[in-house]
Design a protein around this motif. Structure first.
Motif, PDB file in Angstrom:
ATOM      1  N   ASP A  42       0.811  -1.222   0.000  1.00 10.66           N
ATOM      2  CA  ASP A  42       0.000   0.000   0.000  1.00 10.66           C
ATOM      3  C   ASP A  42       0.843   1.270   0.000  1.00 10.66           C
ATOM      4  O   ASP A  42       0.368   2.331  -0.397  1.00 10.66           O
ATOM      5  N   ARG A 101       2.194   0.608  -6.540  1.00 12.10           N
ATOM      6  CA  ARG A 101       0.762   0.509  -6.241  1.00 12.10           C
ATOM      7  C   ARG A 101       0.061   1.800  -6.651  1.00 12.10           C
ATOM      8  O   ARG A 101      -0.985   1.778  -7.283  1.00 12.10           O
ATOM      9  N   VAL A 121      -3.823  -6.441 -10.400  1.00 11.02           N
ATOM     10  CA  VAL A 121      -3.208  -7.063  -9.220  1.00 11.02           C
ATOM     11  C   VAL A 121      -2.351  -6.043  -8.485  1.00 11.02           C
ATOM     12  O   VAL A 121      -2.432  -5.898  -7.267  1.00 11.02           O
ATOM     13  N   GLY A 138      -4.225  -3.416  -6.214  1.00 12.95           N
ATOM     14  CA  GLY A 138      -4.835  -3.818  -4.953  1.00 12.95           C
ATOM     15  C   GLY A 138      -6.318  -3.478  -4.870  1.00 12.95           C
ATOM     16  O   GLY A 138      -6.971  -3.763  -3.870  1.00 12.95           O
ATOM     17  N   ASP A 155      -8.538  -6.763  -4.463  1.00 11.47           N
ATOM     18  CA  ASP A 155      -8.091  -7.793  -3.535  1.00 11.47           C
ATOM     19  C   ASP A 155      -9.212  -8.470  -2.756  1.00 11.47           C
ATOM     20  O   ASP A 155      -9.015  -9.560  -2.225  1.00 11.47           O
ATOM     21  N   GLU A 156     -10.371  -7.865  -2.693  1.00 15.89           N
ATOM     22  CA  GLU A 156     -11.484  -8.475  -1.960  1.00 15.89           C
ATOM     23  C   GLU A 156     -12.186  -9.550  -2.782  1.00 15.89           C
ATOM     24  O   GLU A 156     -12.943 -10.343  -2.240  1.00 15.89           O
ATOM     25  N   GLN A 157     -11.934  -9.560  -4.093  1.00 14.04           N
ATOM     26  CA  GLN A 157     -12.513 -10.604  -4.940  1.00 14.04           C
ATOM     27  C   GLN A 157     -11.695 -11.878  -4.762  1.00 14.04           C
ATOM     28  O   GLN A 157     -10.467 -11.831  -4.688  1.00 14.04           O
ATOM     29  N   PHE A 176      -8.483 -12.582  -6.890  1.00 17.70           N
ATOM     30  CA  PHE A 176      -7.423 -11.623  -6.610  1.00 17.70           C
ATOM     31  C   PHE A 176      -6.865 -11.807  -5.210  1.00 17.70           C
ATOM     32  O   PHE A 176      -5.674 -11.586  -4.984  1.00 17.70           O
ATOM     33  N   ALA A 177      -7.703 -12.215  -4.274  1.00 17.31           N
ATOM     34  CA  ALA A 177      -7.243 -12.451  -2.900  1.00 17.31           C
ATOM     35  C   ALA A 177      -6.213 -13.581  -2.878  1.00 17.31           C
ATOM     36  O   ALA A 177      -5.216 -13.507  -2.147  1.00 17.31           O
ATOM     37  N   GLU A 178      -6.434 -14.609  -3.702  1.00 24.27           N
ATOM     38  CA  GLU A 178      -5.469 -15.713  -3.775  1.00 24.27           C
ATOM     39  C   GLU A 178      -4.123 -15.225  -4.309  1.00 24.27           C
ATOM     40  O   GLU A 178      -3.073 -15.621  -3.807  1.00 24.27           O
ATOM     41  N   ALA A 216      -2.989 -12.080  -4.226  1.00 27.04           N
ATOM     42  CA  ALA A 216      -2.413 -11.163  -3.244  1.00 27.04           C
ATOM     43  C   ALA A 216      -1.792 -11.916  -2.069  1.00 27.04           C
ATOM     44  O   ALA A 216      -0.823 -11.444  -1.460  1.00 27.04           O
ATOM     45  N   ALA A 233       2.355 -12.435  -7.148  1.00 30.95           N
ATOM     46  CA  ALA A 233       2.047 -11.022  -7.399  1.00 30.95           C
ATOM     47  C   ALA A 233       3.262 -10.307  -7.990  1.00 30.95           C
ATOM     48  O   ALA A 233       3.128  -9.541  -8.959  1.00 30.95           O
TER      49      ALA A 233
END
Length: 106
Positions: free
Chosen positions: A14, A19, A53, A56, A59-61, A64-66, A68, A74
Motif C-alpha cells: 500500500d 501501487r 493485481v 490492490g 483484492d477483496e474478490q 485476486f485475494a489468492e 495477493a 504477485a
C-alpha cells in the motif's frame, strides 16, 4: 517501456510507488471503460490483469485475494507490466486493415 517507479510492491504494497501508479492507471481505464473494452474485451482484460493485481483495488474478490496472498506470484505478475503496456498499445493502435503495401498482390 519504462515505468516511473520500480517494479516492486515491497514489504508494504500500500505504500509502494508501483501501487500508486497501478491505481492511477486503473482510474484512467475506469474513466473511459467503454473505449478500452469495445473492440477486444477479452484481450484487454487479460493484459490489464497484472496492473489490476498491482493496484490492490480488487483484492477483496476471491481470485485476486489468492494472488495477493502469494507475494511471489504477485511480484511475477507486476514484473510483466512494461511488456503488457506495449502489447496494450499495439492492440489499441494497430490499424484494422493492412496498408496497401502489405497486401498480397494477385
Amino acid at each position: 517501456m519504462e515505468l516511473p517507479c520500480e517494479l516492486d510492491l515491497g514489504e508494504t504494497p500500500d505504500d509502494s510507488d508501483l501501487r500508486g501508479w497501478c491505481i492511477g492507471f486503473m482510474e484512467g481505464v475506469f474513466l473511459r471503460e467503454s473505449v478500452w473494452f469495445e473492440d477486444a474485451e477479452d484481450e484487454v482484460s487479460e493484459l490489464l490483469l497484472p496492473i489490476m493485481v498491482g493496484s490492490g483495488l480488487f483484492d477483496e474478490q476471491p481470485d485476486f485475494a489468492e494472488i495477493a496472498a502469494d507475494p511471489d506470484l504477485a511480484d511475477s505478475m507486476v514484473e510483466q507490466i512494461p511488456e503488457l503496456l506495449t502489447a496494450l498499445y499495439l492492440l489499441c493502435q494497430a490499424p484494422e486493415e493492412k496498408p496497401a503495401l502489405l497486401k498480397p498482390r494477385h
